[in-house]
Scaffold this active site. Structure first.
Site, PDB file in Angstrom:
ATOM      1  CG  ASP A  66      13.294  50.416 125.882  1.00 16.01           C
ATOM      2  OD1 ASP A  66      12.389  50.675 125.069  1.00 16.01           O
ATOM      3  OD2 ASP A  66      13.285  49.413 126.641  1.00 16.01           O
ATOM      4  CE1 TYR A 148      14.486  43.959 100.746  1.00 19.56           C
ATOM      5  CE2 TYR A 148      13.779  43.922  98.454  1.00 19.56           C
ATOM      6  CZ  TYR A 148      14.376  44.582  99.516  1.00 19.56           C
ATOM      7  OH  TYR A 148      14.853  45.866  99.344  1.00 19.56           O
ATOM      8  CE  LYS A 152      12.848  46.882 101.877  1.00 22.08           C
ATOM      9  NZ  LYS A 152      13.284  47.962 102.766  1.00 22.08           N
TER      10      LYS A 152
END
Ligand SMILES: NC(=O)c1ccc[n+]([C@@H]2O[C@H](COP(=O)([O-])OP(=O)(O)OC[C@H]3O[C@@H](n4cnc5c(N)ncnc54)[C@H](OP(=O)(O)O)[C@@H]3O)[C@@H](O)[C@H]2O)c1
Length: 255
Positions: A66, A148, A152
């Site tokens: 933010d 992983y 990806k």
């Protein structure tokens, strides 16, 4: 003010992007360097000729994101380059690494990368670029690197689709898919296991991957694959059914 935003700039390929871009990119007024280790970012900022702004933050932290968005508004920033390098991998059998490390990987590699792209897109203009660090692990499922590789595959698919959406606005997205790169990535990735040692034979220096990625991004290419070996792997994973390749990999592991 024209800015280049680089996540994961405290190490490895993110740091290398900043160093290589520093030699050109004269129209960029500021590099915005993002990672958790502020001291590494400050040392990098001191070394670069470009003016730099350091954001020592966790990109999975909503409050910090933010604040970053607020700074973009306040500085009237135009994001000319967004380079999403922050990410990590965890190798080993699915149940071996700590559950939080596995889930954290999904939050960082997928959710934070998407959030960063979502929030920064309104600050981009025609001829802006997005470079997303995917991996050659995106090309097929990878036992002992399962989550992983899946994370990806998400980055690669997301980036290619987004590139098609944004091209009419003159914003170009490149999914960078290197094989093993010689960075501190493996210090974290190999804590709980390893994948095929044969993969390490394809290890390259980050300088090469980053130079190719910047070239491919400039040329508006949707995918950046660096070496002949990884290009051959890419073609193989498109030509041969993944079921067959998975069996071959399992057989290779038994040797
Ligand atoms: N090296 C390889 O073999 C290889 C191959 C293909 C793809 N990739 C991908 O390339 C990208 C860059 O990896 P690398 O090789 O350069 O690894 P690296 O040297 O370990 O760099 C990873 C970077 O991510 C940052 N990071 C991690 N968690 C973060 C968080 N929560 N918030 C903000 N920053 C965070 C780290 O900085 P802090 O710790 O200071 O936060 C560091 O700067 C990753 O997405 C990786 O998956 C790597």
């Amino acid at each position: 003010m024209n800015v280049a935003v680089i996540t994961g700039a405290s190490s490895g390929m993110g740091m290398e992007f900043a160093r290589q871009m520093d030699k050109g990119f004269k129209k960029i007024d500021e590099f915005w360097l993002i990672a958790r280790r502020g001291e590494k970012l400050k040392a990098l900022a001191d070394e670069l000729a470009h003016r730099c702004r350091v954001f020592a933050m966790d990109v999975t932290d909503k409050g910090a994101m933010d604040e970053l968005e607020k700074t973009l508004f306040e500085k009237n920033a135009v994001v000319r380059m967004l380079i999403n390098c922050a990410g990590y991998g965890v190798m080993g059998p699915f149940r071996k690494p700590d559950r939080q490390r596995t889930l954290g990987m999904i939050r960082l590699n997928c959710e934070a990368l998407t959030d960063m792209t979502y929030r920064l897109l309104p600050f981009m203009a025609a001829n802006s670029r997005i470079i997303q660090l995917a991996s050659s692990a995106a090309f097929m499922p990878q036992p002992d690197f399962a989550v992983y590789a899946a994370s990806k595959a998400y980055v690669h698919s997301f980036s290619r689709a987004l590139g098609e959406e944004l091209a009419p606005q003159g914003i170009y997205v490149t999914s960078v898919c290197p094989g093993p790169v010689d960075t501190p990535f493996f210090d974290i990735a190999e804590k709980d296991g390893t994948t095929l040692s044969v993969k390490k034979l394809a290890m390259v220096e980050p300088q090469r991957v980053v130079a190719q990625a910047l070239r491919d991004s400039y040329l508006r290419r949707p995918v950046s694959v660096c070496t002949v070996i990884i290009k051959a792997f890419y073609v193989t994973t498109k030509a041969i059914p993944h079921g067959m390749l998975l069996k071959a990999v399992s057989a290779l592991k038994k040797i």
